[in-house]
Structures are given as structure tokens and as C-alpha cells.
Design a protein around this motif. Structure first.
Motif, mmCIF file in Angstrom:
data_model
loop_
_atom_site.group_PDB
_atom_site.id
_atom_site.type_symbol
_atom_site.label_atom_id
_atom_site.label_comp_id
_atom_site.label_asym_id
_atom_site.label_seq_id
_atom_site.Cartn_x
_atom_site.Cartn_y
_atom_site.Cartn_z
ATOM 1 N N LEU A 276 0.902 -1.311 -0.137
ATOM 2 C CA LEU A 276 0.079 -0.055 -0.036
ATOM 3 C C LEU A 276 0.795 1.275 0.067
ATOM 4 O O LEU A 276 0.593 2.289 -0.713
ATOM 5 C CB LEU A 276 -1.030 -0.021 1.084
ATOM 6 N N ALA A 277 1.830 1.326 0.744
ATOM 7 C CA ALA A 277 2.699 2.308 0.800
ATOM 8 C C ALA A 277 3.413 2.519 -0.587
ATOM 9 O O ALA A 277 3.560 3.693 -0.943
ATOM 10 C CB ALA A 277 3.733 2.310 1.934
ATOM 11 N N GLY A 278 4.062 1.435 -1.017
ATOM 12 C CA GLY A 278 4.732 1.549 -2.266
ATOM 13 C C GLY A 278 3.954 1.853 -3.270
ATOM 14 O O GLY A 278 4.597 3.041 -4.175
ATOM 15 N N ARG A 279 2.876 1.697 -3.660
ATOM 16 C CA ARG A 279 1.975 2.189 -4.749
ATOM 17 C C ARG A 279 1.792 3.825 -4.492
ATOM 18 O O ARG A 279 1.681 4.251 -5.421
ATOM 19 C CB ARG A 279 0.576 1.525 -4.644
ATOM 20 N N THR A 280 1.559 4.069 -3.131
ATOM 21 C CA THR A 280 1.366 5.568 -2.953
ATOM 22 C C THR A 280 2.799 6.274 -3.339
ATOM 23 O O THR A 280 2.749 7.456 -3.884
ATOM 24 C CB THR A 280 0.823 5.854 -1.568
ATOM 25 N N HIS A 281 3.732 5.809 -2.939
ATOM 26 C CA HIS A 281 4.896 6.743 -2.803
ATOM 27 C C HIS A 281 5.531 6.629 -4.189
ATOM 28 O O HIS A 281 6.396 7.326 -4.421
ATOM 29 C CB HIS A 281 6.146 6.072 -1.780
ATOM 30 N N LEU A 282 5.244 5.632 -4.925
ATOM 31 C CA LEU A 282 5.815 5.430 -6.365
ATOM 32 C C LEU A 282 4.893 6.334 -7.230
ATOM 33 O O LEU A 282 5.144 6.006 -8.653
ATOM 34 C CB LEU A 282 5.988 3.917 -6.930
ATOM 35 N N GLY A 283 3.958 6.848 -6.830
ATOM 36 C CA GLY A 283 2.716 7.621 -7.782
ATOM 37 C C GLY A 283 1.944 6.628 -8.529
ATOM 38 O O GLY A 283 1.618 7.248 -9.662
ATOM 39 N N LEU A 284 1.457 5.462 -7.820
ATOM 40 C CA LEU A 284 0.791 4.577 -8.613
ATOM 41 C C LEU A 284 -0.712 4.811 -8.157
ATOM 42 O O LEU A 284 -1.251 3.886 -8.707
ATOM 43 C CB LEU A 284 1.429 3.100 -8.637
ATOM 44 N N MET A 285 -0.933 5.651 -7.566
ATOM 45 C CA MET A 285 -2.288 5.716 -6.939
ATOM 46 C C MET A 285 -2.913 7.189 -7.544
ATOM 47 O O MET A 285 -2.178 8.013 -8.033
ATOM 48 C CB MET A 285 -2.524 6.116 -5.172
ATOM 49 N N PRO A 286 -4.221 6.819 -7.782
ATOM 50 C CA PRO A 286 -5.042 7.996 -8.221
ATOM 51 C C PRO A 286 -4.893 9.401 -7.221
ATOM 52 O O PRO A 286 -4.462 9.246 -6.000
ATOM 53 C CB PRO A 286 -6.428 7.788 -8.656
ATOM 54 N N ALA A 287 -5.114 10.542 -7.860
ATOM 55 C CA ALA A 287 -5.106 11.765 -6.951
ATOM 56 C C ALA A 287 -5.888 11.526 -5.792
ATOM 57 O O ALA A 287 -5.835 12.285 -4.784
ATOM 58 C CB ALA A 287 -5.337 13.103 -7.762
ATOM 59 N N ALA A 288 -7.271 11.054 -6.074
ATOM 60 C CA ALA A 288 -8.206 10.758 -5.066
ATOM 61 C C ALA A 288 -8.598 9.409 -4.990
ATOM 62 O O ALA A 288 -8.857 8.928 -6.278
ATOM 63 C CB ALA A 288 -9.144 11.763 -5.057
ATOM 64 N N PRO A 289 -8.796 8.642 -3.916
ATOM 65 C CA PRO A 289 -9.449 7.149 -3.943
ATOM 66 C C PRO A 289 -10.778 7.432 -4.820
ATOM 67 O O PRO A 289 -11.476 8.167 -4.598
ATOM 68 C CB PRO A 289 -9.759 6.673 -2.698
ATOM 69 N N VAL A 290 -11.000 6.490 -5.901
ATOM 70 C CA VAL A 290 -12.233 6.271 -6.611
ATOM 71 C C VAL A 290 -13.392 5.836 -5.579
ATOM 72 O O VAL A 290 -13.105 5.074 -4.492
ATOM 73 C CB VAL A 290 -12.026 5.070 -7.623
ATOM 74 N N PRO A 291 -14.529 6.335 -5.984
ATOM 75 C CA PRO A 291 -15.598 6.109 -4.855
ATOM 76 C C PRO A 291 -16.005 4.773 -4.596
ATOM 77 O O PRO A 291 -16.211 4.271 -3.491
ATOM 78 C CB PRO A 291 -16.861 7.003 -5.614
ATOM 79 N N GLU A 292 -15.605 3.981 -5.701
ATOM 80 C CA GLU A 292 -16.054 2.373 -5.482
ATOM 81 C C GLU A 292 -15.158 1.812 -4.281
ATOM 82 O O GLU A 292 -15.536 1.167 -3.569
ATOM 83 C CB GLU A 292 -15.835 1.475 -6.822
ATOM 84 N N ALA A 293 -13.857 2.174 -4.325
ATOM 85 C CA ALA A 293 -12.847 1.632 -3.251
ATOM 86 C C ALA A 293 -13.453 2.124 -2.093
ATOM 87 O O ALA A 293 -13.270 1.394 -1.035
ATOM 88 C CB ALA A 293 -11.516 2.222 -3.750
#
Length: 236
Positions: free
Chosen positions: A175-192
Motif C-alpha cells: 500500500l505504501a509503495g503504490r502511493t509513494h511511487l505515484g501509482l495511486m490516483p489523486a483521490a481514491p475512486v468512490p467504489e474503493a
């Protein structure tokens, strides 16, 4: 206890070189080469070699010294190895295998938490999911990540299965890696956000099938995103 800063910096450098393929399996490593390249003492180099051996990245061989081992020998569930691999050229493959692990484990962990979590743990899960929705809508990814890690860790540890609990640090690193490497959207999608709340409420209600289904949907979305993302591109 974490290694001293100097040891950690050299360990990270050599670990990344090995896990990225920059130092190939079978290649020898010596105290002299590490000391010269990173300008550290033999004592520091020796400690780094010991830590690398503990991670399964190198092994001592007679008349050769330490040699780099293939991936089959690595401690691939160690958070440091995961971090190095996520930062390297094999990032996409590492994300795929880790997501498949999560897909296999976390739905069952959520189901177990619905059966075994304490009242305090159930209440905390509901609170975490509600706070994540607020932070997600606000786009506060730093605090959102902290709550997301806590929620998944709590589910794994409350599952009643100590094997699942032992994977908490692995999931946290992903979870941390996806965020720190810029692999997450600017805001979590509503479905998540919906799925996090569905998991939390199902666990709080003691509804094991619903908790398992909601978590399968949550991790399944991540898996589908990885499957459809172009190779080498950032994953949503």
C-alpha cells in the motif's frame, strides 16, 4: 531494531542493485568491493553482507566468498525486499504477484475477522472506513494511506489466523509503495471507498460471507487495474 543509518543506506544500495538485476545471480561480492564502492569500513561492509545473507540475497561459498543468489532463494516477503523490487525495473511483475497474494489472503482474513474480531476492533474498523471516506474526498493521500494501512493490518491480525497476521507488514509495504511511487490516483475512486466501508460494516455485523465478498471486490479492482494497465505505465 533497524540498522544504523549508514548500514541502512549501503544495504539499500546493494539490495536494490541485486533485486534489479544490476548484480546478476552467481556474481561474487566481497567486503573490499562494497567498502570501495560505498566508501565504508570493513565493519560496515561485513554487517551489510550479513543482512543480505539473512534476506537470502547472497550466500557464502567456499573459495569464492559471498555470491548473489537467484530470486527463488530470496526472502520475497521481507518488506525491504518488496520495497527494493517495487522501486526497480520489475515493478509491474512485483505488483502483480503481491496483488495475487492479497487476493488469495485478504478476503479470507476479512471473513475471519467477522467471526473473531473483538468489539473494539469492529468499532475501529467502522471508524477507520468512515474517516477514509472523508480524507479520500478531500484528497489527503498521506493521512488516507496511514488509515488504509491500519485497516488492512487490523483485518489481518483480527482474522484469528496468525499466518494472515504475519502478512500485515507485507500488505503495508504494498500500500505504501503504490502511493509513494505515484501509482495511486489523486483521490481514491468512490467504489474503493464504498468497498472499504462494506468490509468494515460486514465485519462489525459478524457477516462473514459479506465481509469476504466485499474484500474480494476491493482487491479484485486492484487486480483488474493491473491487468489492464499498459506495461511500464503507472497503475491507477
Amino acid at each position: 531494531m533497524p540498522p544504523p543509518a549508514l548500514h541502512s543506506a549501503v544495504l539499500d544500495a546493494v539490495g536494490r542493485a541485486i533485486t534489479s538485476g544490476g548484480i546478476a545471480p552467481g556474481a561474487p561480492l566481497t567486503l573490499e568491493s562494497i567498502g570501495t564502492q560505498h566508501q565504508v569500513s570493513r565493519t560496515v561492509a561485513r554487517e551489510v553482507m550479513r543482512m543480505l545473507e539473512g534476506l537470502g540475497l547472497v550466500r557464502s561459498r567456499r573459495r569464492v566468498g559471498l555470491v548473489v543468489l537467484p530470486i527463488a532463494e530470496w526472502n520475497v516477503l521481507d518488506p525491504r525486499v518488496i520495497r527494493w523490487r517495487l522501486a526497480g525495473p520489475g515493478r509491474d511483475e512485483q505488483l502483480r504477484t503481491l496483488t495475487e497474494l492479497r487476493h488469495a489472503v485478504e478476503p479470507l482474513a476479512a471473513s475471519g475477522a467477522a467471526r473473531h474480531a473483538s468489539p473494539a476492533e469492529r468499532a475501529e474498523l467502522v471508524d477507520l472506513a468512515a474517516r477514509m471516506r472523508v480524507l479520500g474526498a478531500r484528497g489527503d493521500l498521506t493521512e488516507f494511506l496511514a488509515l488504509d494501512v491500519r485497516m488492512h493490518e487490523l483485518l489481518l491480525r483480527a482474522s484469528g489466523n496468525e499466518m494472515f497476521g504475519a502478512l500485515a507488514a507485507v500488505v503495508a509495504e504494498v500500500l505504501a509503495g503504490r502511493t509513494h511511487l505515484g501509482l495511486m490516483p489523486a483521490a481514491p475512486v468512490p467504489e474503493a471507498l464504498d468497498q472499504h466501508q462494506a468490509v468494515a460494516h460486514a465485519v462489525a455485523d459478524g457477516d462473514a460471507p459479506a465481509a469476504e465478498a466485499a474484500m474480494a471486490a476491493l482487491v479484485g479492482e486492484v487486480r483488474r487495474a493491473l491487468d489492464t494497465a499498459p506495461t511500464g505505465e503507472d497503475t491507477p
